[in-house]
Design an enzyme around this catalytic site. Structure first.
Site, PDB file in Angstrom:
ATOM      1  N   LYS A 107      -5.727 -61.556  -6.298  1.00 41.30           N
ATOM      2  CA  LYS A 107      -5.525 -62.511  -5.120  1.00 41.30           C
ATOM      3  C   LYS A 107      -6.725 -63.833  -5.124  1.00 41.30           C
ATOM      4  CE  LYS A 107      -6.978 -61.810  -0.379  1.00 41.30           C
ATOM      5  NZ  LYS A 107      -7.203 -63.248  -0.334  1.00 41.30           N
ATOM      6  N   LEU A 138      -3.453 -69.059   0.201  1.00 46.31           N
ATOM      7  CA  LEU A 138      -3.884 -70.306   0.846  1.00 46.31           C
ATOM      8  C   LEU A 138      -3.518 -70.448   2.182  1.00 46.31           C
ATOM      9  CD1 LEU A 138      -4.041 -72.705  -2.186  1.00 46.31           C
ATOM     10  CD2 LEU A 138      -5.812 -71.505  -0.991  1.00 46.31           C
ATOM     11  N   LYS A 139      -2.735 -69.373   2.746  1.00 47.59           N
ATOM     12  CA  LYS A 139      -2.493 -69.441   4.230  1.00 47.59           C
ATOM     13  C   LYS A 139      -2.077 -70.929   4.907  1.00 47.59           C
ATOM     14  CE  LYS A 139      -5.484 -65.784   5.244  1.00 47.59           C
ATOM     15  NZ  LYS A 139      -6.284 -65.928   4.002  1.00 47.59           N
ATOM     16  N   LEU A 140      -0.829 -71.339   4.076  1.00 47.09           N
ATOM     17  CA  LEU A 140      -0.464 -73.000   4.468  1.00 47.09           C
ATOM     18  C   LEU A 140       0.054 -73.003   5.788  1.00 47.09           C
ATOM     19  CD1 LEU A 140       1.514 -73.741   1.134  1.00 47.09           C
ATOM     20  CD2 LEU A 140      -1.147 -73.959   1.787  1.00 47.09           C
ATOM     21  N   ASP A 161       1.169 -76.697   7.897  1.00 50.69           N
ATOM     22  CA  ASP A 161       0.976 -78.385   8.079  1.00 50.69           C
ATOM     23  C   ASP A 161       2.563 -78.574   8.495  1.00 50.69           C
ATOM     24  OD1 ASP A 161       0.316 -81.050   7.689  1.00 50.69           O
ATOM     25  OD2 ASP A 161      -0.790 -80.171   6.000  1.00 50.69           O
ATOM     26  N   ILE A 162       2.776 -80.000   8.422  1.00 45.05           N
ATOM     27  CA  ILE A 162       4.238 -80.313   8.942  1.00 45.05           C
ATOM     28  C   ILE A 162       4.929 -79.909   7.728  1.00 45.05           C
ATOM     29  CG2 ILE A 162       3.286 -82.558  10.165  1.00 45.05           C
ATOM     30  CD1 ILE A 162       4.194 -84.258   7.696  1.00 45.05           C
ATOM     31  N   GLY A 163       6.179 -79.703   8.098  1.00 43.23           N
ATOM     32  CA  GLY A 163       7.334 -79.058   7.323  1.00 43.23           C
ATOM     33  C   GLY A 163       7.482 -79.568   6.095  1.00 43.23           C
ATOM     34  N   THR A 217       5.367 -81.175   4.293  1.00 44.04           N
ATOM     35  CA  THR A 217       3.860 -80.935   3.248  1.00 44.04           C
ATOM     36  C   THR A 217       4.089 -79.626   2.912  1.00 44.04           C
ATOM     37  OG1 THR A 217       2.845 -82.737   4.566  1.00 44.04           O
ATOM     38  CG2 THR A 217       1.459 -80.940   3.338  1.00 44.04           C
ATOM     39  N   ARG A 229     -14.297 -56.830  -1.217  1.00 45.32           N
ATOM     40  CA  ARG A 229     -15.644 -56.699  -1.190  1.00 45.32           C
ATOM     41  C   ARG A 229     -15.968 -55.385  -1.589  1.00 45.32           C
ATOM     42  NH1 ARG A 229     -16.912 -59.552   4.188  1.00 45.32           N
ATOM     43  NH2 ARG A 229     -14.679 -59.015   4.703  1.00 45.32           N
TER      44      ARG A 229
HETATM   45  O1  LIG Z   1      -5.400 -60.955   7.917  1.00 44.62           O
HETATM   46  C1  LIG Z   1      -5.941 -61.187   6.774  1.00 44.62           C
HETATM   47  C2  LIG Z   1      -5.506 -62.160   5.547  1.00 44.62           C
HETATM   48  C3  LIG Z   1      -6.053 -62.175   4.496  1.00 44.62           C
HETATM   49  N1  LIG Z   1      -7.171 -61.575   4.452  1.00 44.62           N
HETATM   50  C4  LIG Z   1      -7.878 -61.577   2.950  1.00 44.62           C
HETATM   51  O2  LIG Z   1      -8.061 -60.333   2.356  1.00 44.62           O
HETATM   52  C5  LIG Z   1      -9.324 -60.200   1.822  1.00 44.62           C
HETATM   53  C6  LIG Z   1      -9.904 -59.160   2.057  1.00 44.62           C
HETATM   54  O3  LIG Z   1     -11.087 -58.958   1.570  1.00 44.62           O
HETATM   55  P1  LIG Z   1     -12.293 -57.724   1.922  1.00 44.62           P
HETATM   56  O4  LIG Z   1     -13.478 -58.192   1.380  1.00 44.62           O
HETATM   57  O5  LIG Z   1     -11.474 -56.356   1.467  1.00 44.62           O
HETATM   58  O6  LIG Z   1     -12.449 -57.732   3.441  1.00 44.62           O
HETATM   59  C7  LIG Z   1      -9.960 -61.630   1.934  1.00 44.62           C
HETATM   60  O7  LIG Z   1      -9.677 -62.464   0.799  1.00 44.62           O
HETATM   61  C8  LIG Z   1      -9.348 -62.252   3.115  1.00 44.62           C
HETATM   62  O8  LIG Z   1      -9.346 -63.742   3.155  1.00 44.62           O
HETATM   63  C9  LIG Z   1      -7.908 -60.664   5.233  1.00 44.62           C
HETATM   64  O9  LIG Z   1      -8.944 -60.011   5.008  1.00 44.62           O
HETATM   65  N2  LIG Z   1      -7.037 -60.472   6.517  1.00 44.62           N
END
Ligand SMILES: O=c1ccn([C@@H]2O[C@H](COP(=O)(O)O)[C@@H](O)[C@H]2O)c(=O)[nH]1
Length: 235
Positions: free
Chosen positions: A35, A63-65, A67-69, A71, A208
């Site tokens: 990811k 990237l959790k988009l 914006d307006i439709g 875009t 992490r």
């Molecule tokens: O609701 C959400 C959406 C996305 N994330 C993403 O997942 C990873 C989690 O990373 P850890 O280090 O295991 O906590 C991170 O990239 C977030 O942006 C999320 O945690 N929760």
């Protein structure tokens, strides 16, 4: 169903391409799905995504988009051309409809982020919502389903409640995964890999606990072993 190894998505939340490539090298064949989120995307990560896809890895562009439709639709078309597997958008109806239009009949799968796993009921109230986390996740999941979204990002805490509501066709992708004893950090809705799979998660997102581990490969192998054991228990 996918092999246990292929259900683990490693979040490459790292500051540079060099740092990401060093982790990828250490993980070797133990990880097949990566990811890429804000931190790496804004440090050359989209080019790395294309390189990983070329090498046969799957990539989730997080990237959790929103914006307006128009875009959103055009942005999604560009991500579809990269060959990514998953792309996130926020679970607002206008945004989700635009993303489905942009995806078209490509292989890209759109995931709607229901409620961030770092949020609890108090955080939602502070943001002005008159819903509990569970209520808002369920509402957004129903809307995503009706719009034709391919999957949801949610906490594994909601996976069991969601599956009967959305049926078998949508994938549940769950961040907020922590092996037992691992530091929770800023996550508020967490489950262990084993409990997440038992609750019905299809894919686990782990950052992490793997990328910051002294031995990332051992950490990933441990999580894959937990996924395998839980999948056997639920089979
Ligand atoms: O609701 C959400 C959406 C996305 N994330 C993403 O997942 C990873 C989690 O990373 P850890 O280090 O295991 O906590 C991170 O990239 C977030 O942006 C999320 O945690 N929760």
């Amino acid at each position: 169903m996918e092999q246990p190894r292929d259900r683990l998505i490693v979040a490459l939340d790292l500051p540079s391409i060099d740092a990401a490539e060093a982790v990828i090298d250490r993980l070797g064949d133990s990880v097949t799905f990566y990811k890429i989120g804000y931190q790496l995307a804004f440090a050359g990560g989209l080019a790395l995504a294309e390189k990983l896809i070329f090498k046969g890895r799957r990539v989730f562009v997080d990237l959790k988009l929103h914006d307006i439709g128009n875009t959103v639709e055009k942005g999604v078309e560009s991500v579809a051309r990269m060959g990514a597997t998953f792309l996130t958008v926020h679970a607002y109806p206008q945004t989700m409809k635009a993303a489905v239009a942009g995806r078209g009949d490509s292989n890209l799968r759109i995931l709607a982020v229901t409620v961030l796993t770092s949020y609890d009921d108090a955080d939602l109230a502070a943001a002005g919502y008159d819903f509990t986390v569970s209520e808002l996740v369920a509402e957004r999941a129903a809307q995503a389903h009706d719009i034709g979204i391919d999957g949801l990002v949610c906490s594994a805490e909601e996976a069991a409640m969601l599956r009967p509501k959305i049926g078998p066709g949508m994938v549940l992708v769950t961040p907020g995964i922590r092996p037992s004893g691992a530091e929770v950090g800023d996550q508020k809705r967490v489950k262990t890999p084993r409990d997440a799979i038992r609750a019905g998660a299809d894919y686990l997102v782990v950052g992490r606990p793997i990328v910051a581990a002294k031995d990332p490969r051992a950490a990933a192998d441990g999580i894959v072993a937990e996924i395998a054991a839980a999948a056997d228990e639920t089979a």
